[in-house]
Design a protein around this motif. Structure first.
Motif, short mmCIF file in Angstrom:
data_model
loop_
_atom_site.label_atom_id
_atom_site.label_comp_id
_atom_site.label_asym_id
_atom_site.label_seq_id
_atom_site.Cartn_x
_atom_site.Cartn_y
_atom_site.Cartn_z
N THR A 1 39.85 43.38 36.39
CA THR A 1 39.95 42.34 37.41
C THR A 1 39.12 42.69 38.63
OG1 THR A 1 41.88 43.39 38.40
CG2 THR A 1 42.29 41.75 36.70
N LEU B 1 43.28 33.65 40.58
CA LEU B 1 44.37 34.21 39.79
C LEU B 1 45.59 33.29 39.71
CD1 LEU B 1 45.57 36.62 38.24
CD2 LEU B 1 46.35 37.53 40.43
N VAL C 1 49.97 43.23 33.69
CA VAL C 1 48.92 43.89 34.47
C VAL C 1 49.17 45.39 34.44
CG1 VAL C 1 50.21 43.55 36.63
CG2 VAL C 1 47.76 44.05 36.71
N LYS D 1 49.05 34.08 37.98
CA LYS D 1 49.78 35.16 37.31
C LYS D 1 50.54 34.69 36.09
CE LYS D 1 50.34 37.91 41.54
NZ LYS D 1 51.32 38.51 42.49
N ASP E 1 43.81 46.35 36.55
CA ASP E 1 43.45 46.40 37.96
C ASP E 1 43.35 47.85 38.41
OD1 ASP E 1 42.81 45.35 40.43
OD2 ASP E 1 44.87 44.88 41.00
N CYS F 1 38.59 37.95 39.34
CA CYS F 1 39.47 37.36 38.33
C CYS F 1 38.84 36.17 37.62
CB CYS F 1 40.84 36.97 38.90
SG CYS F 1 41.84 38.40 39.41
N PHE G 1 47.15 42.04 42.89
CA PHE G 1 48.50 41.71 42.41
C PHE G 1 49.59 42.06 43.42
CE2 PHE G 1 46.02 41.50 38.58
CZ PHE G 1 46.62 40.50 37.84
#
Length: 326
Positions: free
Chosen positions: A191, A245, A253, A247, A217, A194, A224
């Protein structure tokens, strides 16, 4: 010697209209040694096979050609972007082909090899010296981009962080993966903006696939919601949240340290003879850490974003690693 000897497959050479037509359609390679080591079938999507050496070739071409199509980019336009490396080279390649002036805003962590490549393409490089308190070097670079757009005539920010042509490019990346491997169970993607992650997610959702996306990440990235901390390996992670992003589209992640990027790169080189960049090391480590939880009949894809030559003085330099990461 563990590798199985194979004869090269001979095929007729393909003719392309330009270097830009060679962007995309990158190989999906069965990583046989990693598969044997882990007991999980794993494949690498070799984005370093793009002509500029990274997955950002796709993003750059998509953004510029979309801008030309919409009339936002003309021969008199100066393009401006913030980049830690690969996006800069991708844009440089496309801009050189279309004879469009380009300014890249970098920070002191910019790879020296990358800067030499930009110089060869005739790109003007603008360096910010200090990070912002609330956005780090990325925030400082974006402030400088806005300043340049406001002061230069006919300047356009390509905006890899918010331009919808970014994830649109990677809808195609995922379509290539499923074309080669229709039953992929997991895709591991690093990421940053993204764009890759959400482009893949869009394809998976539209085609109603069961493929699970695992975002990889960096430790110290805020994408995040984690707290920022100093990072030394560019290419994944960010100092500001992503504008793309969602989620809910991500299965999970995993956060990988700089040192784990290095060990992942070395493992990829040792097992598969693939010299790759830092984010590829991150996804390799993420996969290896995930293996105990994966069903034994799983098929996994690692998106390997760029070549390792640009990291010879860092990731592949033991002195640098010892000084910066230990």
């Amino acid at each position: 010697m563990n590798a199985t000897l194979t004869s090269p497959v001979k095929s007729s050479p393909t003719q392309f209209d330009s270097i830009l037509n060679t962007v995309g359609n990158t190989p999906l390679v069965h990583l046989k040694q990693l598969s044997a080591l882990t007991g999980i079938d794993v494949y690498g999507k070799l984005e370093m096979a793009n002509p500029g050496g990274s997955i950002k070739d796709r993003t750059s071409l998509s953004i510029i050609e979309e801008g030309i199509k919409n009339g936002d980019i003309t021969p008199s336009t100066t393009l401006i972007e913030s980049s830690s490396g690969n996006m800069a080279i991708g844009l440089a390649q496309v801009c050189r082909y279309y004879n469009i002036p380009l300014i890249i805003v970098v920070d002191p962590k910019a790879n020296k090899h990358t800067l030499k490549i930009l110089n060869a393409y005739g790109v003007k490089v603008d360096i910010v010296e200090k990070p912002n308190d609330d956005g780090g070097y990325l925030g400082a670079r974006l402030d400088r981009v806005q300043e340049l757009v406001d002061t230069l005539d006919n300047a356009v920010w390509t905006n890899q962080y918010g331009n919808r042509a970014n994830p649109k490019a990677h809808y195609v990346t995922m379509s290539e993966i499923t074309s080669s491997l229709p039953d992929a169970d997991y895709v591991f993607s690093a990421t940053s903006t993204c764009g890759t992650l959400m482009g893949c997610a869009s394809y998976i959702e539209e085609k109603n696939l069961s493929t699970k996306l695992i975002a990889v990440d960096a430790q110290g990235s805020v994408i995040f919601g984690n707290k920022p901390k100093e990072r030394f390996i560019p290419g994944h992670g960010a100092g500001l949240p992503s504008q793309f992003l969602d989620k809910s589209s991500i299965y999970d992640v995993m956060h990988i340290s700089d040192m784990e990027c290095v060990t992942g790169c070395k493992k990829l080189l040792e097992t598969e003879s693939i010299l790759a960049g830092g984010s590829s090391g991150a996804v390799t480590t993420a996969f290896l850490k995930r293996v105990p939880e994966l069903p034994k009949n799983s098929k996994c894809v690692l998106i390997l974003c760029d070549r390792g030559e640009r990291y010879l003085e860092t990731i592949y330099n033991e002195e640098w690693v010892a000084k910066k990461l230990k």
